[in-house]
Design a protein around this motif. Sequence first.
Motif, short mmCIF file in Angstrom:
data_model
loop_
_atom_site.label_atom_id
_atom_site.label_comp_id
_atom_site.label_asym_id
_atom_site.label_seq_id
_atom_site.Cartn_x
_atom_site.Cartn_y
_atom_site.Cartn_z
N ARG A 216 0.84 -1.21 0.00
CA ARG A 216 0.00 0.00 0.00
C ARG A 216 0.88 1.26 0.00
O ARG A 216 0.60 2.23 -0.72
CB ARG A 216 -0.92 0.01 1.23
CG ARG A 216 -2.05 -0.98 1.19
CD ARG A 216 -2.97 -0.78 2.40
NE ARG A 216 -3.94 -1.84 2.54
CZ ARG A 216 -5.09 -1.92 1.84
NH1 ARG A 216 -5.38 -0.95 0.98
NH2 ARG A 216 -5.92 -2.92 2.03
N ARG A 340 -11.22 -12.29 -7.85
CA ARG A 340 -11.87 -12.64 -6.57
C ARG A 340 -11.40 -14.03 -6.19
O ARG A 340 -10.97 -14.82 -7.04
CB ARG A 340 -13.40 -12.58 -6.69
CG ARG A 340 -13.97 -13.46 -7.79
CD ARG A 340 -15.49 -13.26 -7.93
NE ARG A 340 -16.02 -14.06 -9.03
CZ ARG A 340 -16.03 -13.67 -10.30
NH1 ARG A 340 -15.54 -12.48 -10.64
NH2 ARG A 340 -16.52 -14.46 -11.25
N ASP A 447 -3.35 -1.44 -13.05
CA ASP A 447 -3.64 -1.24 -11.64
C ASP A 447 -3.07 -2.38 -10.82
O ASP A 447 -2.85 -3.50 -11.32
CB ASP A 447 -5.15 -1.17 -11.42
CG ASP A 447 -5.73 0.21 -11.72
OD1 ASP A 447 -5.17 1.19 -11.21
OD2 ASP A 447 -6.73 0.29 -12.46
N ILE A 449 -3.83 -4.84 -7.67
CA ILE A 449 -5.07 -5.37 -7.08
C ILE A 449 -4.75 -6.33 -5.94
O ILE A 449 -3.88 -7.21 -6.08
CB ILE A 449 -5.89 -6.16 -8.13
CG1 ILE A 449 -5.84 -5.49 -9.51
CG2 ILE A 449 -7.31 -6.37 -7.64
CD1 ILE A 449 -6.45 -4.15 -9.59
N THR A 452 -9.16 -10.04 -1.85
CA THR A 452 -9.65 -10.03 -0.48
C THR A 452 -10.50 -11.27 -0.22
O THR A 452 -10.69 -12.10 -1.09
CB THR A 452 -10.49 -8.77 -0.23
OG1 THR A 452 -11.67 -8.82 -1.06
CG2 THR A 452 -9.70 -7.50 -0.56
N SER A 454 -13.62 -11.39 0.17
CA SER A 454 -14.92 -11.34 -0.50
C SER A 454 -14.85 -10.88 -1.96
O SER A 454 -15.86 -10.92 -2.66
CB SER A 454 -15.85 -10.38 0.26
OG SER A 454 -15.27 -9.08 0.34
N SER A 456 -12.10 -8.13 -4.31
CA SER A 456 -10.79 -7.53 -4.58
C SER A 456 -10.82 -6.05 -4.26
O SER A 456 -11.89 -5.45 -4.14
CB SER A 456 -10.39 -7.75 -6.05
OG SER A 456 -11.28 -7.07 -6.91
N GLU A 457 -9.63 -5.49 -4.10
CA GLU A 457 -9.48 -4.06 -3.83
C GLU A 457 -8.43 -3.50 -4.77
O GLU A 457 -7.32 -4.04 -4.87
CB GLU A 457 -9.05 -3.84 -2.38
CG GLU A 457 -8.82 -2.38 -2.03
CD GLU A 457 -8.19 -2.18 -0.66
OE1 GLU A 457 -7.79 -1.04 -0.36
OE2 GLU A 457 -8.10 -3.17 0.11
N VAL A 458 -8.77 -2.43 -5.47
CA VAL A 458 -7.80 -1.77 -6.35
C VAL A 458 -6.96 -0.83 -5.49
O VAL A 458 -7.43 0.20 -5.02
CB VAL A 458 -8.51 -1.00 -7.47
CG1 VAL A 458 -7.48 -0.30 -8.37
CG2 VAL A 458 -9.39 -1.93 -8.31
N LEU A 459 -5.71 -1.20 -5.28
CA LEU A 459 -4.83 -0.41 -4.41
C LEU A 459 -4.46 0.92 -5.06
O LEU A 459 -4.17 1.90 -4.37
CB LEU A 459 -3.57 -1.20 -4.09
CG LEU A 459 -3.76 -2.55 -3.40
CD1 LEU A 459 -2.41 -3.22 -3.16
CD2 LEU A 459 -4.51 -2.39 -2.07
N ASP A 461 -6.32 2.94 -6.89
CA ASP A 461 -7.50 3.69 -7.36
C ASP A 461 -7.38 5.18 -7.09
O ASP A 461 -8.32 5.93 -7.35
CB ASP A 461 -8.79 3.12 -6.76
CG ASP A 461 -8.85 3.26 -5.25
OD1 ASP A 461 -7.87 3.75 -4.65
OD2 ASP A 461 -9.87 2.86 -4.65
#
Length: 482
Positions: A216, A340, A447, A449, A452, A454, A456-459, A461
């Motif tokens: 991050r 995912r 990007d 990614i 997670t 549940s 995914s999270e775009v770090l 973004d």
Amino acid sequence: MTHHHTAPVRPRFAGTRYPRLAEIPAFTEFIASGWDDVAVHPTLPAGTAAAAASHRARLSAALPGKTLVVAAGAAPIRNDDAAYGFRADSSFVWLTGCQVEGALLVMWPAAGGHDAVLYLPRPFRPADAGFFSDAAHGELWVGPSAGLPEWSDALQVTVEPLESLEVRHADLRGAQAARSAAPLATTAGASVSPELERTLSRLRMVKDEWEITQLRAAVDATVGGFAAVVAEVPRAIADGLGERWLQGTFDRHARTFGNGPGYSTIVGSGAHAPILHWVRCDGPILPHAALLLDMGVETHSLYTADVTRTVPAGGTFTSAQRAVHDLVEKAHRAGLEQIRPGTPYLDFHFAAMEVVAQGLHDWGLLPVSVDEALSPEGQQHRRYLACGIGHHLGLDVHDCSQAHYEDYMGADLEPGVVMTVEPGLYFHAHDLTLPPELRGIGVRLEDDILVTESGSEVLSDGLPIDADGIEQWTRGHLGSGA
């Protein structure tokens, strides 16, 4: 007027051999004394020691009863007697948190697991000849450095001098060595172990919370680097400073807010943008061309980001540039939708490729049907997208690239995986299959990614991905640092 020169008087001792300081007792005795002790402690990101201990425990559980050897490595020679800057082997750093050149980790099998011993070269103190004679490691040349007790305290691991391992070479016979330890393996009767390399790659694919925190930070610093680079675009154009200036801008940012760039920074303007690894960065910044920026900050813990955006140098895409960008964005979003847990890794690839092939077909650029192009026997669309469009990310920009196919591309995604999604279209200026208006346009969207529990999270973004958003973001930063 005539000037008459008299022969200069030669200096004293001229004509004698250049003195070798290490062979002069008067010098070595004098330089060894009169130095204050400087206490140096390793500077490590918080949590480094605990994370490394956890990583060693995972490796120990995976390969019980085996002697394991991993090395930090040494800096390669750039030219003559000048070396590149040292960057420790990634698996070694993952297991130790240490970045000392020439260091070795041996995990000796023991009851209930392994005893880890970190073998470090002793620093050259004033009493050592290397203090003044070793330009690569002597403290007179490179400054005071932490000693073995300080490293042991910082990493909470047993640390012994490197020479103490030499008397244990017999114990290393049959040991499993990583590729980084190949020189030791040759001399000590160990062997470079594909099993160890495969296991390390597989374990490193799933990041723990500490690693995710490092990534991050890398991504956040990289987003700031994009802003710093775009701020310099007007100057790069007006003053003729070109791609080199923007590359240098990001590299300075990465060095300031991290360890440095995580890989060779790519800055491609106009016809350079479609060139996949355009690291020469020696062209001009063209005022109305699309500008491809592929950049990543490496943190002090050596975890790296890897982000790409294609921005309009003048703040507004041309209609052709926007059309290409819109198709890449559509493919990018299709790929992101597949990230995912439990999904086969390659699903994002196939989803994005389907969008690309359909778009190219709609533009009349495919010589075959979409189905034929997408088939394993076709792939004609890959003319304009020959590279992969994603990879694992971590200590290496192409993390765990030595993993077996079934562990990587053939595996399902799981929580803790960090990866990139980066479709693009690369329309080379000399590609005669393209209409003139598309030649020389290269667009990539990349990007970082996190998978997670549940989804995914775009770090990454913090940067927009749609053409309107990129234009607005770019215009907001052009010249802002001037």
